[in-house]
Design a protein around this motif. Structure first.
Motif, PDB file in Angstrom:
ATOM      1  N   ASP A  37       0.810  -1.219   0.000  1.00 13.46           N
ATOM      2  CA  ASP A  37       0.000   0.000   0.000  1.00 13.46           C
ATOM      3  C   ASP A  37       0.841   1.265   0.000  1.00 13.46           C
ATOM      4  O   ASP A  37       0.446   2.278  -0.567  1.00 13.46           O
ATOM      5  N   MET A  38       1.992   1.221   0.659  1.00 14.35           N
ATOM      6  CA  MET A  38       2.879   2.382   0.757  1.00 14.35           C
ATOM      7  C   MET A  38       4.319   1.905   0.506  1.00 14.35           C
ATOM      8  O   MET A  38       5.154   1.928   1.399  1.00 14.35           O
ATOM      9  N   PRO A  39       4.588   1.467  -0.736  1.00 15.97           N
ATOM     10  CA  PRO A  39       5.905   0.873  -1.008  1.00 15.97           C
ATOM     11  C   PRO A  39       7.038   1.897  -1.031  1.00 15.97           C
ATOM     12  O   PRO A  39       6.888   2.999  -1.542  1.00 15.97           O
ATOM     13  N   VAL A  40       8.162   1.493  -0.454  1.00 15.76           N
ATOM     14  CA  VAL A  40       9.396   2.269  -0.496  1.00 15.76           C
ATOM     15  C   VAL A  40      10.495   1.288  -0.864  1.00 15.76           C
ATOM     16  O   VAL A  40      10.589   0.201  -0.283  1.00 15.76           O
ATOM     17  N   VAL A  60      19.135   5.051  -5.619  1.00 12.77           N
ATOM     18  CA  VAL A  60      17.763   5.366  -6.005  1.00 12.77           C
ATOM     19  C   VAL A  60      16.844   5.008  -4.848  1.00 12.77           C
ATOM     20  O   VAL A  60      16.833   3.868  -4.380  1.00 12.77           O
ATOM     21  N   LEU A  61      16.086   5.990  -4.385  1.00 10.92           N
ATOM     22  CA  LEU A  61      15.091   5.782  -3.356  1.00 10.92           C
ATOM     23  C   LEU A  61      13.731   5.965  -4.030  1.00 10.92           C
ATOM     24  O   LEU A  61      13.399   7.058  -4.478  1.00 10.92           O
ATOM     25  N   ASP A  62      12.981   4.874  -4.130  1.00 12.51           N
ATOM     26  CA  ASP A  62      11.649   4.927  -4.736  1.00 12.51           C
ATOM     27  C   ASP A  62      10.625   5.147  -3.634  1.00 12.51           C
ATOM     28  O   ASP A  62      10.507   4.337  -2.709  1.00 12.51           O
ATOM     29  N   LEU A  63       9.905   6.249  -3.753  1.00 14.94           N
ATOM     30  CA  LEU A  63       8.890   6.603  -2.770  1.00 14.94           C
ATOM     31  C   LEU A  63       7.501   6.394  -3.352  1.00 14.94           C
ATOM     32  O   LEU A  63       7.323   6.401  -4.571  1.00 14.94           O
ATOM     33  N   PRO A  64       6.486   6.264  -2.486  1.00 17.42           N
ATOM     34  CA  PRO A  64       5.113   6.209  -2.984  1.00 17.42           C
ATOM     35  C   PRO A  64       4.767   7.506  -3.715  1.00 17.42           C
ATOM     36  O   PRO A  64       5.444   8.521  -3.545  1.00 17.42           O
ATOM     37  N   ALA A  65       3.714   7.481  -4.482  1.00 14.49           N
ATOM     38  CA  ALA A  65       3.265   8.679  -5.201  1.00 14.49           C
ATOM     39  C   ALA A  65       2.915   9.782  -4.203  1.00 14.49           C
ATOM     40  O   ALA A  65       2.504   9.497  -3.072  1.00 14.49           O
ATOM     41  N   PRO A  66       3.083  11.052  -4.609  1.00 10.36           N
ATOM     42  CA  PRO A  66       2.787  12.164  -3.693  1.00 10.36           C
ATOM     43  C   PRO A  66       1.382  12.100  -3.078  1.00 10.36           C
ATOM     44  O   PRO A  66       1.209  12.428  -1.911  1.00 10.36           O
ATOM     45  N   ARG A  67       0.392  11.645  -3.826  1.00 12.47           N
ATOM     46  CA  ARG A  67      -0.968  11.590  -3.276  1.00 12.47           C
ATOM     47  C   ARG A  67      -1.099  10.520  -2.191  1.00 12.47           C
ATOM     48  O   ARG A  67      -1.994  10.565  -1.366  1.00 12.47           O
TER      49      ARG A  67
END
Length: 175
Positions: A37-40, A60-67
């Motif tokens: 649901d909130m992947p990092v 590379v740090l992959d964050l969840p979408a801003p929304r």
């Protein structure tokens, strides 16, 4: 530090024939928090010899979408994250942006990408009049912020900034 070192050592590139380390390729590491649901995610390639064609160190740090994770895209939180990454990794360049912006801007391989927040090391000159919302000197380089919020970052303005930086030689591909 010890746990991270152990993970990186486990990610050493090895020869198929005898399992010996391929030193010029460095180390690789990929981590995921396991939250669908909130992947990092985090992926690191370091210790590679950049003079070797096709080898490039990266973080590379992959964050969840801003929304989905607005708090991670708060400007002060994002700047703190960028400053920490620059201090820890001492990169030639770094970009913090959203997937949407990255897709629209489509940077070339081995070339710094310009995004919501961009860091360019001291080998990459930044013109004094570069059109950005905020600029600060950071650890021998320059940090450029295109907008106060990632959702307010204007693609046309970022493209114009990328054009200015390209003309100044700031976006030359990493050898």
């Amino acid at each position: 530090v010890g746990a991270l070192r152990d993970l990186l050592l486990a990610g050493v590139n090895r020869r198929d024939a005898d399992g010996s380390p391929i030193e010029e390729l460095g180390f690789s590491l990929g981590l995921w928090n396991g939250d669908r649901d909130m992947p990092v995610g985090l992926s690191v390639t370091c210790g590679g010899w950049t003079a070797t064609p096709g080898v490039m160190n990266s973080f590379v740090l992959d964050l969840p979408a801003p929304r989905e994770a607005a708090q991670l895209y708060d400007l002060e939180v994002a700047l703190c994250s960028m400053r920490s990454a620059v201090a820890a990794w001492q990169p030639d360049w770094a970009t913090l942006t959203s997937y949407g912006l990255a897709d629209e801007l489509d940077a070339a391989a081995r070339e710094p990408s310009v995004g919501w927040i961009t860091f360019l090391g001291d080998r990459r000159p930044v013109p004094g009049g570069a059109s950005v919302g905020h600029r600060e000197e950071l650890l021998g380089g320059t940090l450029l912020v295109s907008a106060d919020r990632v959702d307010d970052a204007d693609v046309s303005k970022i493209r114009a900034l990328a054009g200015e930086l390209q003309s100044a030689g700031s976006l030359a591909p990493t050898p």
